[in-house]
Design an enzyme around this catalytic site. Structure first.
Site, PDB file in Angstrom:
ATOM      1  N   GLU A  34      27.970  45.827 -29.479  1.00  0.00           N
ATOM      2  CA  GLU A  34      27.315  46.317 -30.703  1.00  0.00           C
ATOM      3  C   GLU A  34      28.341  46.947 -31.632  1.00  0.00           C
ATOM      4  O   GLU A  34      29.202  47.720 -31.205  1.00  0.00           O
ATOM      5  CB  GLU A  34      26.237  47.338 -30.327  1.00  0.00           C
ATOM      6  CG  GLU A  34      25.080  47.368 -31.284  1.00  0.00           C
ATOM      7  CD  GLU A  34      24.290  46.057 -31.322  1.00  0.00           C
ATOM      8  OE1 GLU A  34      24.622  45.180 -32.144  1.00  0.00           O
ATOM      9  OE2 GLU A  34      23.344  45.909 -30.539  1.00  0.00           O
ATOM     10  N   ASP A  37      31.159  42.903 -34.030  1.00  0.00           N
ATOM     11  CA  ASP A  37      31.356  41.570 -34.648  1.00  0.00           C
ATOM     12  C   ASP A  37      32.323  41.664 -35.821  1.00  0.00           C
ATOM     13  O   ASP A  37      33.125  40.766 -36.042  1.00  0.00           O
ATOM     14  CB  ASP A  37      30.031  40.878 -35.018  1.00  0.00           C
ATOM     15  CG  ASP A  37      29.143  41.626 -36.001  1.00  0.00           C
ATOM     16  OD1 ASP A  37      29.378  42.824 -36.246  1.00  0.00           O
ATOM     17  OD2 ASP A  37      28.197  40.995 -36.526  1.00  0.00           O
ATOM     18  N   GLY A 128      13.998  45.078 -40.913  1.00  0.00           N
ATOM     19  CA  GLY A 128      14.714  46.355 -40.820  1.00  0.00           C
ATOM     20  C   GLY A 128      14.687  46.964 -39.430  1.00  0.00           C
ATOM     21  O   GLY A 128      14.804  48.177 -39.266  1.00  0.00           O
ATOM     22  N   GLY A 130      16.553  45.669 -36.654  1.00  0.00           N
ATOM     23  CA  GLY A 130      17.667  45.285 -35.790  1.00  0.00           C
ATOM     24  C   GLY A 130      17.455  43.956 -35.093  1.00  0.00           C
ATOM     25  O   GLY A 130      18.150  43.645 -34.130  1.00  0.00           O
ATOM     26  N   LEU A 131      16.489  43.163 -35.575  1.00  0.00           N
ATOM     27  CA  LEU A 131      16.234  41.844 -34.954  1.00  0.00           C
ATOM     28  C   LEU A 131      16.587  40.701 -35.910  1.00  0.00           C
ATOM     29  O   LEU A 131      16.205  39.556 -35.688  1.00  0.00           O
ATOM     30  CB  LEU A 131      14.778  41.734 -34.502  1.00  0.00           C
ATOM     31  CG  LEU A 131      14.329  42.765 -33.461  1.00  0.00           C
ATOM     32  CD1 LEU A 131      12.856  42.578 -33.116  1.00  0.00           C
ATOM     33  CD2 LEU A 131      15.178  42.678 -32.188  1.00  0.00           C
ATOM     34  N   SER A 133      15.848  39.795 -39.168  1.00  0.00           N
ATOM     35  CA  SER A 133      14.895  39.014 -39.958  1.00  0.00           C
ATOM     36  C   SER A 133      15.617  38.328 -41.118  1.00  0.00           C
ATOM     37  O   SER A 133      15.311  37.184 -41.449  1.00  0.00           O
ATOM     38  CB  SER A 133      13.770  39.903 -40.478  1.00  0.00           C
ATOM     39  OG  SER A 133      14.298  40.932 -41.271  1.00  0.00           O
ATOM     40  N   ASP A 178      24.498  37.694 -36.378  1.00  0.00           N
ATOM     41  CA  ASP A 178      23.073  37.412 -36.584  1.00  0.00           C
ATOM     42  C   ASP A 178      22.835  35.948 -36.944  1.00  0.00           C
ATOM     43  O   ASP A 178      21.981  35.273 -36.363  1.00  0.00           O
ATOM     44  CB  ASP A 178      22.512  38.283 -37.715  1.00  0.00           C
ATOM     45  CG  ASP A 178      22.774  39.748 -37.494  1.00  0.00           C
ATOM     46  OD1 ASP A 178      23.258  40.112 -36.413  1.00  0.00           O
ATOM     47  OD2 ASP A 178      22.493  40.532 -38.417  1.00  0.00           O
TER      48      ASP A 178
END
Ligand code: NG1
Length: 391
Positions: A34, A37, A128, A130-131, A133, A178
């Site tokens: 985390e 990247d 919003g 953390g997945l 979108s 992402d």
């Protein structure tokens, strides 16, 4: 009614005919690696079984017309209006419109033909949280324009263009994780990506575990600056460490031993930020061997360590995330729990014994509610394929 039927019905009502195509592009969850990247590190995300869906058809009109079901709004834009971020009628693009428009901009910059489309889209990926979108919207529209344009880009190339759209058009300085996960996801597998070389492979998720995502419901705005401040701190650390290690280009190039030797030379806050990154890259490197060996216990321990590091060193947690992780780690069957994504709110990711997952989800929701008063959606999720044309 499922989401595909819903967008199809809205499409038919809006445009008067059935859409030619439908695309599905997933969100993602990150299990380890985390905030690395953008430090050329290693990440371990999976595409999830919650996605953005776009129903669309080509049109002869000079502009594209998009309906965003989740916002109950529509927007129109064309290649002429794209550079100035306005709609065909010169009104500014709504914020949600920046993602598809940014994709169109990035494709135009590549010199690829981008045809006008009529489209209706909606998402199951909470915003919003953390997945990712936004990456799922970008990857959905990239594939939509590819479907209409008669050209083909490999998934990683599409991911890079989505990142370029987000960095340079939307204005969020994100890394590649992402878009990569949304474009390249593989069913039942975790994805291990080297964010420098972009080489990647899949790693097994042991069969007896489930990934459980718990949404604190607390929302944050990435553009608010904290994310960019963390990036700047990492860059400053590299600049200062280069005095002793002139060969380094990113924190990825600093070993834990080198960092321990030189850490005292850094200002305290920069040291904390950089220590998280250096140690987190080391944790992510250990993940592959542990998962290949089915050693979920030690992998889960790394996830727990990651949370402590994000909380105390990188300082991107918040009270609700800490409470969610604290409860999860005390429940039966939980191997590891931590915040996922950028932090400051959003979701936690939990690795849980599969036969405990339902009870775990219920207890987590109940205990979190009694400690915070908030009702958290909890999803038991499975690694899914990346963006795909489903009709
Ligand atoms: P989330 O929080 O899922 O949007 C953000 C970045 C990633 C990565 C993670 C931290 C954006 C859009 N994405 O993810 O590139 O840096 O934080 O690991 O900013």
């Amino acid at each position: 009614m499922n989401l595909i039927d819903r967008i199809t019905a809205i499409y038919q009502k809006t445009f008067g005919y059935v859409p030619a195509h439908i695309i599905r592009a997933p969100g993602r969850v990150n299990l380890l690696g985390e905030h690395v990247d953008y430090n050329d590190g290693f990440v371990l995300p999976a595409a999830i079984d919650r996605a953005t869906y776009v129903a669309f058809s080509p049109t002869d009109a000079p502009h594209s017309m998009l309906v965003a079901v989740d916002f109950d709004q529509q927007a129109t834009f064309s290649s002429d209006s794209i550079p100035t971020k306005v709609q065909a009628d010169s009104l500014p693009l709504p914020e949600w419109g920046l993602y598809p428009a940014g994709v169109m901009w990035a494709l135009m910059e590549e010199g690829l033909p981008v045809l006008s489309m009529n489209a209706v889209f909606a998402s199951e990926v909470p915003r919003g949280s953390g997945l990712s979108s936004s990456a799922s919207v970008e990857m959905a529209f990239l594939l939509a324009w590819q479907t209409l344009g008669g050209w083909t880009l490999p998934p990683m190339q599409r991911a890079l263009l989505g990142q370029k759209a987000e960095n340079r058009y939307v204005g969020v300085n994100c890394g590649i994780m992402d878009q990569f996960a949304s474009a390249c996801g593989v069913e039942d597998r975790l994805l291990l990506l080297d964010c420098r070389s972009l080489a990647w492979k899949t790693v097994p998720l042991p069969e007896h575990v489930a990934i459980v995502i718990a949404d604190t419901t607390v929302r944050r705005k990435l553009t608010s600056g904290e994310y960019n401040k963390r990036r700047a701190a990492c860059e400053e650390a590299v600049r200062l460490l280069q005095q002793d290690l002139p060969h380094i280009q990113a924190l990825r190039d600093v070993s834990v031993e080198e960092f321990n030797r030189l850490a005292g030379k850094l200002p305290a806050e920069i040291e904390r930020r950089a220590r998280h990154v250096v140690e987190e890259i080391e944790r992510a490197k250990q993940a592959e061997a542990l998962l290949e060996a089915g050693d979920v216990r030690n992998f889960g321990r790394l996830m727990n360590e990651c949370h402590v590091s994000l909380r105390d060193l990188y300082e991107v947690s918040c009270l609700e995330l800490d409470v969610m992780v604290d409860i999860a780690q005390s429940l039966e069957g939980c191997y590891g729990a931590r915040l996922t994504g950028a932090g400051f709110g959003g979701c936690t990711v939990n690795l849980v014994a599969r036969d405990c997952a339902d009870a775990f989800a219920r207890r987590l929701a109940d205990d979190f509610h009694s400690r915070t008063g908030l009702q958290p959606p909890i999803y038991i999720t499975f690694p899914s394929n990346g963006a795909e044309l489903i009709k």
